[in-house]
Design an enzyme around this catalytic site. Structure first.
Site, PDB file in Angstrom:
ATOM      1  N   LYS A  35       0.832  -1.206   0.000  1.00  0.00           N
ATOM      2  CA  LYS A  35       0.000   0.000   0.000  1.00  0.00           C
ATOM      3  C   LYS A  35       0.870   1.261   0.000  1.00  0.00           C
ATOM      4  O   LYS A  35       1.887   1.311   0.697  1.00  0.00           O
ATOM      5  CB  LYS A  35      -0.904  -0.012   1.241  1.00  0.00           C
ATOM      6  N   CYS A 118      -2.237  10.288  -6.148  1.00  0.00           N
ATOM      7  CA  CYS A 118      -3.437   9.957  -5.366  1.00  0.00           C
ATOM      8  C   CYS A 118      -4.414  11.140  -5.427  1.00  0.00           C
ATOM      9  O   CYS A 118      -4.066  12.257  -5.040  1.00  0.00           O
ATOM     10  CB  CYS A 118      -3.070   9.651  -3.918  1.00  0.00           C
TER      11      CYS A 118
HETATM   12  C1  SIN Z   1      -6.204   6.074  -1.807  1.00  0.00           C
HETATM   13  O1  SIN Z   1      -5.727   5.534  -0.804  1.00  0.00           O
HETATM   14  O2  SIN Z   1      -6.900   7.106  -1.732  1.00  0.00           O
HETATM   15  C2  SIN Z   1      -5.963   5.475  -3.151  1.00  0.00           C
HETATM   16  C3  SIN Z   1      -4.548   5.499  -3.510  1.00  0.00           C
HETATM   17  C4  SIN Z   1      -4.265   6.242  -4.755  1.00  0.00           C
HETATM   18  O3  SIN Z   1      -5.175   6.591  -5.504  1.00  0.00           O
HETATM   19  O4  SIN Z   1      -3.085   6.479  -5.039  1.00  0.00           O
END
Ligand code: SIN
Length: 299
Positions: A35, A118
């Site tokens: 993640k 993001c």
């Molecule tokens: C998120 O955690 O909002 C998604 C991750 C991303 O879009 O890079």
């Protein structure tokens, strides 16, 4: 990096905890992408923040993650799966990215994917849309990073923007380019409930899945063209089948990542897509991906 197949997971879905990452490790995904992490742990945005929708998904997760220190530890544990472990780094400023990368430099991760795209952090625009900031963060990170470092980009829609992004990328020469992140700030409405389907940011979120494949293919193709095929492209966006993966390779990608389909189908998706791709190659009489990579014809 040697990959057993060209198919692995995209940063984001089901890759926050060690348990989830172990599931990816045990699957046929050819790498484990963790993640996107920040300096400190984050709860992320309020629920509901993910929804499957007719042709894909919408999310506004807001980078819920355990903080980079946990992912440095996880890298050790995940190496036993015998496949590359990739850290995804999404610091909230350049100094954060540098600090996080310093730690991963001394960890067993095989590569770093710097997430500049993001769309879900309240009050923070996507760095990939601010070319001066993108230049700065790449200048500061590519120099000090001791691992192969790639960049995850947002989708671009105009040739002028593709060209400017490619100019900056070529200057800093990342190890790979991952395109695309979700299409930011889309809005899905449930007409029955007369409501959005996610809560954060008034319902605006990143769109994924089949909706975005043509945009993802366009980005993979354009960056392949503009970098002369010299920087490996990792295609992501709407890969559900081996045929989708084939299209990305034809456009110039070296590998593909799976996000929404992994969310919806679970870890079996990596084996299914890789097997379907191999079957398609056989049917077409190709021996390897190199036989057709980038060789898209114009009708
Ligand atoms: C998120 O955690 O909002 C998604 C991750 C991303 O879009 O890079």
């Amino acid at each position: 990096m040697a990959l057993r197949t060209c198919v692995f997971n995209a940063a984001g879905p089901k890759d926050v905890t060690l348990d989830e990452l172990e599931t990816i490790g045990k699957s046929r995904a050819s790498a484990i992408v963790m993640k996107s992490c920040t300096l400190e742990p984050r709860q992320g945005n309020e629920e509901p923040r993910y929804s499957d929708v007719e042709k894909g998904s919408i999310n506004s997760m807001g980078l819920p993650n355990l903080g980079y220190r946990e992912y440095v530890k996880f890298a050790d544990a995940l190496k036993k799966h015998g496949k590359p472990v990739i850290a995804s780094v999404s610091g909230l400023c350049t100094a954060d990215n540098v600090e996080i990368i310093k730690s991963f430099n001394d960890s067993p991760v095989d590569a770093i994917e710097l997430n500049l795209s993001c769309p879900n952090i309240k009050g923070k625009p996507q760095i990939g849309y601010d070319f001066a900031q993108m230049d700065e963060v790449l200048r500061e990170t590519t120099k000090m990073c001791k691992k192969p470092i790639g960049v995850k980009l947002p989708p671009y829609f105009d040739f002028v923007h593709f060209e400017e992004a490619a100019r900056i990328l070529k200057k800093h020469n990342p190890a790979f380019i991952t395109c695309i992140n979700s299409i930011g700030n889309a809005l899905v409405i449930d007409a029955d409930k007369e409501s959005t389907v996610i809560r954060p940011k008034g319902g605006f979120g990143g769109l994924g899945g089949a909706y975005i494949k043509p945009t993802a293919l366009a980005n993979a193709r354009k960056f392949y063209e503009l970098t002369g095929g010299k920087i490996p492209i990792v295609g992501v966006g709407g890969v559900f089948t081996g045929r989708d993966a084939f299209e990305f390779i034809l456009a110039g990608a070296t590998a593909v990542q799976i996000g929404t389909a992994f969310m919806q189908e679970g870890a079996g998706v990596f084996e299914r897509v890789a097997d379907e791709l191999m079957l398609l190659l056989k049917t077409k009489g190709y021996d390897s991906l190199d036989d057709f990579r980038g060789k898209l014809k114009t009708c």
